[in-house]
Design an enzyme around this catalytic site. Structure first.
Site, PDB file in Angstrom:
ATOM      1  N   GLY A   1       0.388   5.787   0.675  1.00 24.20           N
ATOM      2  CA  GLY A   1      -0.464   6.904   1.077  1.00 24.20           C
ATOM      3  C   GLY A   1       0.242   8.218   0.851  1.00 24.20           C
ATOM      4  N   GLY A   2      -0.360   9.275   1.368  1.00 23.15           N
ATOM      5  CA  GLY A   2       0.205  10.597   1.151  1.00 23.15           C
ATOM      6  C   GLY A   2       1.548  10.792   1.821  1.00 23.15           C
TER       7      GLY A   2
ATOM      8  N   GLY B   1       0.820  -1.208   0.000  1.00 24.67           N
ATOM      9  CA  GLY B   1       0.000   0.000   0.000  1.00 24.67           C
ATOM     10  C   GLY B   1       0.849   1.251   0.000  1.00 24.67           C
TER      11      GLY B   1
ATOM     12  N   ASP C   1      -8.012  11.635  12.090  1.00 24.47           N
ATOM     13  CA  ASP C   1      -8.081  11.337  10.655  1.00 24.47           C
ATOM     14  C   ASP C   1      -8.937  10.092  10.412  1.00 24.47           C
ATOM     15  OD1 ASP C   1      -7.581  11.764   7.978  1.00 24.47           O
ATOM     16  OD2 ASP C   1      -5.661  10.724   7.974  1.00 24.47           O
TER      17      ASP C   1
ATOM     18  N   LYS D   1       5.225   0.393   8.065  1.00 25.56           N
ATOM     19  CA  LYS D   1       4.892   1.664   7.422  1.00 25.56           C
ATOM     20  C   LYS D   1       6.133   2.538   7.433  1.00 25.56           C
ATOM     21  CE  LYS D   1       0.928   3.430   7.546  1.00 25.56           C
ATOM     22  NZ  LYS D   1      -0.386   4.002   7.880  1.00 25.56           N
TER      23      LYS D   1
END
Length: 678
Positions: free
Chosen positions: A21-22, A19, A135, A41
């Site tokens: 993300g930003g 994955g 978030d 991550k």
């Protein structure tokens, strides 16, 4: 730069990218130390170069690592290596809620409410630990193949909010609360707003506010009323619709004040979906939310509350949009909220100042009266206690010690409860005779940790607590461990209980406990609330039945029992058979049994368990090597020594010919057995 196959932190082998993300990329990795798959991550380079951001990121990740909850993706580790900042998390085998909604277009009411309950439970645990997510959105909610719902990305939220708006508020603008869009203070009620928007999307398959730009969407969160979910779906009951509307009130004071309140209404909606029980405050009645005036907008421009260049730019863009077309761009004028007119001098979200001045004096007088009344009641209570004590000592109230004790006990209940916690510790609740799940919930509520132990000699039913150590009634420090002994059922007279037929007619207000064994926690919650019961705590525990792994394996009240409506049923969730771990504490001696080994040779030494976990991988000439490894998942292993040796030379005295001196690589293996840990 992360590459497939590289090892991070000397233990996490990167397997594949799963994955992006930003701010980060996510990789599937194997933790060789604990022999399990994890998600790693990794912060993108542009954020890793900002020392202030990295510092906050690490602090947040470390604080979140203490959150252990079934509805939260657990954080295992955080670190950095050669400029690579990473967080190691629980790997969830499933998809995001966003993809799940896209796959199904929209969810059924029961499914959406069940998911919302689990998300709210995760948020409740975080909020109770003073951690705000900031978030919440479907992209940050995972649904596993087993149906478990888990909230992720706790570690990044606060750090991102305080340093950049680009990938937080801007990237999540469809779900952001009005106070976050304005750049103001956000708290637990901001998470509740975002969950309300997420529930709206689950029910309708769309977000409530959309626009050509992120700024336009942010403005709609600030000033436009939320459309009713029933406008897009006819089968949404009144209770669920009003839950969404209450979550998404513009003013935080009108929302649910905590996740527990929200969970209570969500569960109730599953039982009585068409009952109008949600309490909504009418903004017009309170003379509350208003469209921002020009003066208020100018005040916001000067406030300087937004941080960083991107956030300031968002603020200016929002204000410019306010100045266009009477503040109603991209807005259906026929659906404007009905409001009374205000002068330009009115303040945003404030009451009329004259009204506040007129109301302040009576409020102050009321508080004084309440204070005086409380003081009088307290004085009377103390006087009554003194009279009882003196009367008892003089025999005035009779010789019945029991009756006087009862009277005194009744009079001092509140005082006793407030002094239960003392410098000597907290009283341990007596949980004997309770189901294990209920006992854990009771002890955890008091701040104790629980360690389970089997009691094969108990005559109680299976999974019922026979005793604790320390015993109930004793005091212990908060955070200390209480050993709970649980009956294995081996000596229980289960046959009579199992064959007893329930013939008593169900009284009014009574319900029969359904069977949730073998169900997922989500299915169990729905079954219980549909039966008129409350789902209580779900405690993870080991269970030898592999068919129940990941499913409910025990419930606090037996199937078929008649109980009152609303009774709480606690449950146990099986994590599978108990895992046995091993340790290895030893000094690894030099491979003297090897061919031509001599002291001082450089030797490559590896220790690998039988399940493939590498415990040691080094090159040394210094022996012995000290080992102290714990948590090993295999009982045996192999030590391998590899070195280069030269055979000794010999000279024939008659011919003078020299033989030997050949150099070759020698491999020596040594089997080892590890010690089982308690």
């Amino acid at each position: 730069m992360i590459k497939i196959g590289m090892v991070i932190g000397d233990r996490y082998e990167v397997l594949e990218k799963i994955g992006t993300g930003g701010m980060s990329d996510v990789y599937k990795a194997k933790d060789h130390k604990l022999n399990r798959l994890v998600a790693v991550k990794v912060l993108k380079q542009e954020f890793s170069e900002n020392e202030n951001f990295v510092s906050k990121f690490r602090v947040e990740a470390q604080s979140t690592a203490g959150l252990m909850h079934p509805n939260i993706v657990n954080v295992y580790d955080v670190g950095d290596e050669d400029g690579v900042n990473y967080i190691v998390m629980e790997l969830v085998d499933g998809i995001t809620l966003k993809k799940y909604i896209e796959k199904k277009s929209r969810l059924s009411v029961k499914e959406a409410v069940s998911i919302a309950i689990q998300v709210a439970m995760g948020l409740e645990a975080a909020h109770n630990n003073n951690i705000i997510h900031r978030d919440i959105k479907p992209q940050n909610i995972m649904i596993s193949k087993e149906g478990k719902v888990k909230v992720t990305d706790f570690g990044i939220a606060k750090a991102a909010t305080s340093n950049t708006i680009t990938s937080n508020v801007m990237g999540s603008v469809h779900y952001t609360s009005p106070e976050q869009a304005r750049g103001g203070y956000s708290d637990a009620k901001s998470d509740i707003y975002s969950l309300g928007i997420t529930l709206f999307e689950m029910l309708t398959g769309r977000v409530p506010f959309n626009g050509d730009t992120t700024v336009a969407i942010a403005i709609k969160h600030i000033q436009e009323e939320l459309p009713s979910p029933s406008d897009y779906s006819d089968d949404i009951p009144i209770s669920v619709e009003k839950i969404v509307l209450k979550c998404c009130q513009k003013s935080p004071d009108r929302r649910y004040q905590n996740a527990a309140e929200l969970i209570s209404d969500l569960k109730r909606s599953l039982i009585t979906p068409d009952k109008d029980f949600v309490n909504l405050v009418d903004p017009d009645e309170e003379s509350a939310t208003r469209v921002a005036s020009d003066d208020e907008i100018n005040d916001v421009k000067k406030s300087g509350r937004l941080a960083d260049t991107e956030q300031m730019r968002l603020k200016d863009d929002v204000l410019r949009e306010y100045d266009k077309n009477d503040h109603y761009d991209d807005y259906d004028r026929d659906r404007r909220p009905k409001r009374r007119n205000y002068d330009d001098d009115d303040d945003l979200y404030e009451y009329d100042r004259d009204n506040r001045r007129r109301s302040s004096a009576p409020q102050q007088g009321n508080m004084e009266k309440i204070t005086i009344a409380m003081a009088i009641v307290l004085a009377l209570l103390i006087g009554f206690m003194v009279i009882l004590l003196v009367g008892r000592s003089l025999g005035v109230f009779g010789s019945s010690e029991e009756s006087s004790d009862q009277a005194l006990g009744d009079a001092t209940t509140a005082v006793a409860s407030s002094t239960e916690d003392s410098s000597e510790g907290i009283i341990i609740p007596d949980v004997s005779g309770k189901a294990y799940a209920e006992a854990v919930a009771t002890l955890n509520e008091k701040g104790f940790k629980v360690e389970r132990a089997d009691d094969a000699s108990s005559t109680l039913s299976k999974d019922v607590v026979s005793r604790t150590n320390p015993l109930g009634g004793n005091r212990a420090e908060s955070g200390s461990t209480v050993t709970v002994y649980v009956s294995t059922g081996a000596n229980a007279n289960a046959s009579s209980a199992a064959t007893t037929e329930v013939t008593t007619a169900k009284a009014e207000g009574q319900v029969t406990v359904p069977n949730v064994i073998g169900k997922t926690s989500e299915e169990a919650v729905i079954i219980l609330v549909e039966a008129g019961l409350q789902a209580g705590n779900v405690v993870e525990t080991s269970n030898e039945d592999t068919n129940l792994t990941g499913l409910i394996c025990a419930q606090s009240i037996a199937v078929g029992t008649s109980v009152s409506e609303g009774t709480v049923i606690n449950m146990e969730l099986s994590t599978g058979p108990a895992k046995v771990t091993y340790s290895y504490t030893s000094d690894i001696a030099a491979p003297t049994e090897g061919e031509n080994y001599t002291a001082g040779l450089s030797v490559h030494v590896t220790l690998v368990t039988s399940d493939g976990t590498t415990l040691l991988n080094t090159t040394t000439s210094d022996f012995p090597i000290q080992m102290n490894s714990k948590g090993i998942t295999s009982p045996t292993g192999t030590i391998t020594f590899v070195y280069t040796a030269t055979s000794p030379t010999t000279t024939n005295p008659e011919t003078g010919e020299t033989t030997g001196g050949e150099t070759k690589e020698v491999t020596v293996t040594r089997a080892v057995t590890f010690t089982q840990e308690n």
